[in-house]
Design a protein around this motif. Sequence first.
Motif, PDB file in Angstrom:
ATOM      1  N   THR A 135      11.771  55.700   6.902  1.00  0.00           N
ATOM      2  CA  THR A 135      12.029  55.562   5.467  1.00  0.00           C
ATOM      3  C   THR A 135      13.405  56.132   5.167  1.00  0.00           C
ATOM      4  O   THR A 135      13.738  57.171   5.717  1.00  0.00           O
ATOM      5  CB  THR A 135      10.980  56.364   4.652  1.00  0.00           C
ATOM      6  OG1 THR A 135       9.700  55.898   5.036  1.00  0.00           O
ATOM      7  CG2 THR A 135      11.171  56.220   3.167  1.00  0.00           C
TER       8      THR A 135
ATOM      9  N   ARG B 255      19.834  59.444   3.729  1.00  0.00           N
ATOM     10  CA  ARG B 255      18.656  60.192   3.310  1.00  0.00           C
ATOM     11  C   ARG B 255      18.829  61.637   3.759  1.00  0.00           C
ATOM     12  O   ARG B 255      19.508  61.907   4.745  1.00  0.00           O
ATOM     13  CB  ARG B 255      17.428  59.537   3.960  1.00  0.00           C
ATOM     14  CG  ARG B 255      16.327  60.488   4.242  1.00  0.00           C
ATOM     15  CD  ARG B 255      15.142  59.900   4.969  1.00  0.00           C
ATOM     16  NE  ARG B 255      14.312  61.040   5.345  1.00  0.00           N
ATOM     17  CZ  ARG B 255      13.149  60.949   5.964  1.00  0.00           C
ATOM     18  NH1 ARG B 255      12.656  59.782   6.286  1.00  0.00           N
ATOM     19  NH2 ARG B 255      12.478  62.026   6.264  1.00  0.00           N
TER      20      ARG B 255
ATOM     21  N   THR C  28      12.817  65.794   2.816  1.00  0.00           N
ATOM     22  CA  THR C  28      12.955  64.857   1.703  1.00  0.00           C
ATOM     23  C   THR C  28      13.166  63.468   2.274  1.00  0.00           C
ATOM     24  O   THR C  28      13.736  63.332   3.361  1.00  0.00           O
ATOM     25  CB  THR C  28      14.119  65.211   0.767  1.00  0.00           C
ATOM     26  OG1 THR C  28      14.185  64.235  -0.265  1.00  0.00           O
ATOM     27  CG2 THR C  28      15.454  65.233   1.488  1.00  0.00           C
ATOM     28  N   ILE C  29      12.693  62.460   1.569  1.00  0.00           N
ATOM     29  CA  ILE C  29      12.997  61.086   1.965  1.00  0.00           C
ATOM     30  C   ILE C  29      14.001  60.473   0.996  1.00  0.00           C
ATOM     31  O   ILE C  29      14.354  59.316   1.107  1.00  0.00           O
ATOM     32  CB  ILE C  29      11.729  60.206   2.053  1.00  0.00           C
ATOM     33  CG1 ILE C  29      11.002  60.143   0.707  1.00  0.00           C
ATOM     34  CG2 ILE C  29      10.798  60.705   3.145  1.00  0.00           C
ATOM     35  CD1 ILE C  29       9.875  59.110   0.665  1.00  0.00           C
TER      36      ILE C  29
END
Lengths: 230, 385
Positions: free
Chosen positions: B52, B129, B136-137
Motif C-alpha cells: 500500500t 509513503r 503509517t500508510i
Amino acid sequence: MKQGSLAIRMSGLGGQGVVTAAHLLGGSVIRDGKCSTVNPFFGAEKRLAPAESYVRISDEEISERGEVIYPNIIMIFHPHVITLGKSYTMPFYFGLKDEGILIINAEKPLTLTDENSEDLRILKAKTFYISANNISMDITGTELSANIAMLGALIGITKVVSLVSMQKAIEERFGMKKFVASGTTAALDDVVKSKFAKVSQLIEKNVEVAKKAIEEVKEYPLSSNIESRN
Amino acid sequence: MMAKKTVEQKIVDPEYLFFEAKREKQFITGSEAVREAVKRANVDMAIAYPITPQSESMHLVGDIYAEGYIKDYFRGESEFAVMSSVAGAAMGGVRVFTATAGPGTLRAFEMFPTWAGARLPIVCDFFCRGVNSPLTIQPDTIEIGFMLDTKMMIFHAETAQDLFDMTLQSFIIAEQPDVHLPIGVFADGFFVTHTREIVEIPPDDIKLPPYDPYKSPVPAMDMETPPIRQMRDPFVMKSNFISYASHASWQQEILAAAERARKHIHKYLGGLIETENEGADILIMASGTAVSQAHEAIWQANQEGIEVGLIKFKVIRPFPTEEIKMIAKGARAIIVPEFNISGWLAKEIRSVIEDNSKVVGAPRVYGGMAMPPELIVEEIRRVAR
C-alpha cells in the motif's frame, strides 16, 4: 476554498461504504458538469475500523488535495464515530466551518456532551438526523445500502447533485461487469449483489433508498438537544 | 496451453501519442491512470509485489496483462526480488515496468544504484509513503530524499494527469541512446493514487514504438563478447590505478547521461520546472502535492493582497540548477513546503542558489499528515511583513 465550492468529510466505519459513497458523489458531480475530486483515508483495511473519505466540489478546477481539514459538510455514517470516538478526526465536528452542516446516521438524535453541544452552537451548525440503516434494511433487506441513504439525505438537504446523476453513478459503479477493488471491497460488492436477482433491481432499490432518505432526513435543532439533557 | 491473448494496437510516433492524439476526459484514480499509461506504453513485461498504496496500480497492470496488453507479468517474492528481476528483464533487452512504495522502496534499495550503474532504462513508479515507526500508510516524501544519490532520474508528479503523462513519457526519455538510465516517477500515495479526478487520455488503440535494445549505448549482456556490461572479472576487485579510474569514469558517465537527458525532458515534459508569476517578491518552490496545496495558499494570499509566485519542480534529478539559480536572484523569500521531515527539497535549493538565507524550509508535515494550505499562508504572511 474558493467561492462556489464545497468540501465534504464522510466519517464512518470500515465496510459501511464511506469510500464508495464519496466516489458515487464525485461521479454525480462530474455528470452534473461541475468539478470534483475524491479521496479516502483509512488505516488497516478491515470492517468496523475508522474510515474517512473526502469530496471536494467546485465550479472551477480544484487544486487542493488530501484530507479535507475544514469541511462545509460532515456526514457521520455511524453513531460510534461520535459515541466511541471511532474516528481519525476528534471531536467529530473538528474543522467544521461556521454554519456548516452535520448529517448523522442514527435511529434517534444522540445525546451530545455539553462541550460538543456548546461548540456546535457557537459554530451555528445545522444538525440533521437520518436513520439510514433502517431505511436501507426496509427497502433492500441489508444495511449495506445505508451509504446510499446518507447520499439521499445529502441530496435532500443541499441538492448538491441531481438524483438522476446519482442514479447514473450507481449504475456505473455496480452495473459495470467489472470494478477493480481491494479484496474486502470486492467481497462486500458480492454480498450486495447477492441480495438482488438482477443488477437492474439493485439499482432500482438503491435509488428507492435515496428517495426515501430525501424525504425522511430531519433537522434537529441543537437547542432542543441541550434542553433534553436538562 | 491456451495461446496468450494479445490486443491489436497501432504503433504511433511518441510525439503523436503525447501531444497530437485527441484526448478524452475520464474521472479516474491515480492508480487507474497508471494502468492507462502502461496500456499505451508497449510494455513487454511487468513484475509486481504488493505494498500500500501501490498495490492497486500493479493489480490493474495485471488486469491489462490478462487482457493482452503486456506480454509477460508475474509476482516477485519480495520487493528486492522484483527490482532484481526487473534488472534482469532490462538486461535481456525488453521494456519493463514496475511500481513500489515507501517501505518497499527501502527494501529494494540496493537495486536502484545497480540499475543506474548498469544503464538500464527501467521505468518504476514510486508512490511515496511514510517509512518509519510508528507505522503509517499515508503519504510522506522522505523516500525521494533517500533516492537522490542513486543516480536514477527522478520525476515528481503532482496529479494523476502528471502521473499518466510522466509514466508514459519516461520510457521514451529513459531509452534515448545518449541517456539510457532508469527513471523513477514519484507520486504522493493516496493524495494521487487513491484520488479520483479528471484525467485526459488519448485512445487505447495506439501505443508507443517498441524498445530497441540495439540502440543501447552499452552492449546487451554477453559474458563471452567484450566489451561487456557486467564484468567477467570485475575491476573493483583489483587494487590498481586502472580499475579505480575506470570505475570513477563510469560513474561520471552516468551523471553525464542524466545531464544529456535535459534536452529530452524539455522536449517531452516541457521543462524541468513550471512557473507562475516567477518575478514575484515571494516565491513558493515545491514538488508533488505540496504544489497543489501551494496553489490554494497563493489564492488565499492574493485575497489578502499579497502577491506570490510558484515554481513547480517536475524533475528533481537531474536538478534544475540553472533555472532555480536564475529565478532565485529576484526573490526576497523562497518558501519550500514539504511532506517530509528532512526537508530535502529546501536543502537542494539552498545548495544551488547564491543567497541561501532567503529559503524558508516550512511548512513541513510528515508521518502521513495533511498539509492545510492555511499553514503555507501563515508562512507567506510572516515573510510578507
